[in-house]
Scaffold this motif. Structure first.
Motif, PDB file in Angstrom:
ATOM      1  N   ASN A   1      26.735  34.324  24.969  1.00 19.71           N
ATOM      2  CA  ASN A   1      26.164  35.674  24.915  1.00 19.71           C
ATOM      3  C   ASN A   1      26.231  36.348  26.274  1.00 19.71           C
ATOM      4  OD1 ASN A   1      25.506  35.133  22.257  1.00 19.71           O
ATOM      5  ND2 ASN A   1      23.397  34.541  22.718  1.00 19.71           N
ATOM      6  N   PHE A   2      25.965  35.579  27.314  1.00 20.99           N
ATOM      7  CA  PHE A   2      25.941  36.090  28.676  1.00 20.99           C
ATOM      8  C   PHE A   2      27.274  36.727  29.050  1.00 20.99           C
ATOM      9  CE2 PHE A   2      25.986  35.024  33.392  1.00 20.99           C
ATOM     10  CZ  PHE A   2      25.176  36.079  33.739  1.00 20.99           C
TER      11      PHE A   2
ATOM     12  N   LEU B   1      27.625  33.849  18.154  1.00 21.02           N
ATOM     13  CA  LEU B   1      28.278  34.838  19.010  1.00 21.02           C
ATOM     14  C   LEU B   1      28.692  36.076  18.228  1.00 21.02           C
ATOM     15  CD1 LEU B   1      30.520  32.527  21.241  1.00 21.02           C
ATOM     16  CD2 LEU B   1      28.249  33.453  21.731  1.00 21.02           C
ATOM     17  N   LEU B   2      28.926  35.930  16.946  1.00 21.73           N
ATOM     18  CA  LEU B   2      29.304  37.078  16.116  1.00 21.73           C
ATOM     19  C   LEU B   2      28.188  38.119  16.107  1.00 21.73           C
ATOM     20  CD1 LEU B   2      31.255  38.458  14.174  1.00 21.73           C
ATOM     21  CD2 LEU B   2      30.192  37.160  12.300  1.00 21.73           C
ATOM     22  N   SER B   3      26.942  37.660  16.005  1.00 21.13           N
ATOM     23  CA  SER B   3      25.804  38.590  16.018  1.00 21.13           C
ATOM     24  C   SER B   3      25.737  39.337  17.341  1.00 21.13           C
ATOM     25  CB  SER B   3      24.495  37.837  15.774  1.00 21.13           C
ATOM     26  OG  SER B   3      24.497  37.232  14.502  1.00 21.13           O
ATOM     27  N   THR B   4      26.026  38.642  18.445  1.00 22.98           N
ATOM     28  CA  THR B   4      26.018  39.267  19.769  1.00 22.98           C
ATOM     29  C   THR B   4      27.098  40.333  19.875  1.00 22.98           C
ATOM     30  OG1 THR B   4      25.208  37.212  20.738  1.00 22.98           O
ATOM     31  CG2 THR B   4      26.162  38.815  22.242  1.00 22.98           C
ATOM     32  N   LYS B   5      28.276  40.037  19.327  1.00 22.61           N
ATOM     33  CA  LYS B   5      29.362  41.023  19.354  1.00 22.61           C
ATOM     34  C   LYS B   5      29.026  42.233  18.491  1.00 22.61           C
ATOM     35  CE  LYS B   5      32.935  37.543  20.262  1.00 22.61           C
ATOM     36  NZ  LYS B   5      34.128  36.831  19.743  1.00 22.61           N
ATOM     37  N   ILE B   6      28.408  41.994  17.333  1.00 17.65           N
ATOM     38  CA  ILE B   6      28.008  43.102  16.461  1.00 17.65           C
ATOM     39  C   ILE B   6      26.954  43.970  17.155  1.00 17.65           C
ATOM     40  CG2 ILE B   6      26.814  43.681  14.312  1.00 17.65           C
ATOM     41  CD1 ILE B   6      28.153  41.219  13.047  1.00 17.65           C
ATOM     42  N   LEU B   7      25.984  43.316  17.813  1.00 16.21           N
ATOM     43  CA  LEU B   7      24.957  44.047  18.555  1.00 16.21           C
ATOM     44  C   LEU B   7      25.592  44.924  19.631  1.00 16.21           C
ATOM     45  CD1 LEU B   7      22.022  44.653  19.362  1.00 16.21           C
ATOM     46  CD2 LEU B   7      22.068  42.564  20.751  1.00 16.21           C
ATOM     47  N   SER B   8      26.586  44.398  20.323  1.00 15.42           N
ATOM     48  CA  SER B   8      27.268  45.160  21.381  1.00 15.42           C
ATOM     49  C   SER B   8      27.946  46.394  20.802  1.00 15.42           C
ATOM     50  CB  SER B   8      28.302  44.274  22.081  1.00 15.42           C
ATOM     51  OG  SER B   8      27.689  43.140  22.672  1.00 15.42           O
ATOM     52  N   VAL B   9      28.619  46.226  19.677  1.00 17.62           N
ATOM     53  CA  VAL B   9      29.298  47.360  19.021  1.00 17.62           C
ATOM     54  C   VAL B   9      28.273  48.404  18.574  1.00 17.62           C
ATOM     55  CG1 VAL B   9      30.681  48.053  17.024  1.00 17.62           C
ATOM     56  CG2 VAL B   9      31.291  45.989  18.298  1.00 17.62           C
ATOM     57  N   VAL B  10      27.150  47.951  18.022  1.00 13.43           N
ATOM     58  CA  VAL B  10      26.101  48.869  17.567  1.00 13.43           C
ATOM     59  C   VAL B  10      25.567  49.696  18.738  1.00 13.43           C
ATOM     60  CG1 VAL B  10      23.735  48.984  16.672  1.00 13.43           C
ATOM     61  CG2 VAL B  10      25.421  47.524  15.554  1.00 13.43           C
TER      62      VAL B  10
END
Length: 325
Positions: free
Chosen positions: A46-47, A124-133
């Protein structure tokens, strides 16, 4: 709404274009190098995902500097100022709040790493989705500021961006300002609380290791405080200035002298905000082991390559100059 012509237009200080030029040159080199290094590092935590988003945001911010420099230094046609008001200035603020959000997320991640140092990143998929959001949400807030800066541009109106906004544009600008203030204060609260908890954990660790003499671990962990230092230096001064400055632009509530003071305070603290783009690479270097290792390896290879080239050139030169007896 504000009586736009009650106060004379303020002259921009020539010092700021010089300061922004320094930031642009330093920032484009440091962040370009950081981007190149991050391209070689897999998104395995995530970092690292948060750091990659931060460096992208910083590069977009830095690319707006030349427009501000040319406009404020009056080195370009007055029409460029209209582009600054409508596009580049909006992108600047858009990327600023993306950086603030990701610094908050980085701080949460560092707190979790301090409490559970051996736990690996998951989902990590959730982290990438959060970043896109985050990117989409901030873009959705910013886009109307571009669209609603739709009044006819004249040499006088472009000197004050508020004059180019429709009535609804001024209302939207003020509303977005309050939303961004909320983002800042929530992020500040999260960062302060996390660092209080991090300090508590480090103190416990220090007390446990004091008897064995292993204090060096504590010294290394103190590097994590670079995040809160950067946050307070770059973002706190500006946000104490932004609300009264925005009100001075959208409402008739300040005298001319107060408007002048707020303008120069805003410009000064805005430069500190821009400084964030040059300070973030220090966060990458001190806190991200993968980034530091990749950067040092790259520098070693570059130094070895240059040394090898010089030795080869010297050898070739010596052999070509040999004269048989």
């Amino acid at each position: 709404m504000i009586n736009s012509y009650r106060c004379p237009f303020l002259q921009r200080i020539f010092l700021f274009p010089v300061l922004y030029t320094v930031l642009f040159l330093v920032g484009i080199v440091m962040n370009g190098l950081a981007m190149w290094v991050f391209f070689q590092i897999p998104s395995k935590s995530n970092f690292i995902i948060f750091l990659k988003n931060t460096v992208i945001s910083d590069i977009f911010m830095i690319l707006t500097f030349p427009f501000k420099i040319l406009s404020d230094a009056k080195l370009a046609p007055w029409t460029l100022r209209g582009f600054v008001c409508r596009v580049s200035q909006v992108i600047f603020y858009f990327t600023m709040y993306i950086s603030i959000l990701f610094l908050g997320l980085i701080t949460i991640d560092r707190y979790q790493k301090t409490v559970t140092p051996f736990k690996t990143s998951s989902n990590l998929l959730s982290t990438k989705i959060l970043s896109v959001v985050i990117w989409i949400a901030m873009f959705a807030l910013s886009l109307p500021n571009m669209i609603l800066t739709n009044k006819e541009q004249t040499r006088e109106k472009v000197k004050k961006c508020a004059l180019l906004k429709s009535n609804f544009g001024l209302t939207w600008h003020e509303t977005v300002n309050y939303i961004c203030q909320l983002i800042f204060w929530i992020s500040l609260f999260i960062i302060v609380v996390c660092y209080m908890l991090i300090s508590k954990e480090l103190y416990k660790s220090y007390k446990r290791t004091k008897c064995t003499g292993k204090v060096s671990r504590k010294t290394v962990n103190l590097k994590v405080f670079i995040i809160i230092a950067v946050f307070f230096i770059c973002f706190v001064p500006f946000h104490f200035t932004r609300i009264p400055y925005t009100l001075s632009q959208t409402r008739d509530v300040f005298e001319c002298s107060a408007q002048n003071t707020l303008f120069y305070m805003k410009e000064s603290t805005l430069w500190l905000t821009s400084l964030n783009a040059c300070l973030d690479p220090f966060i990458y270097f001190f806190l991200c082991k993968s980034f530091r290792k990749s950067l040092l390896n790259m520098l070693r290879k570059q130094a070895s390559s240059e040394l090898g080239t010089k030795i080869k050139e010297r050898t070739d030169g010596d052999s070509s100059e040999e004269t048989p007896m």
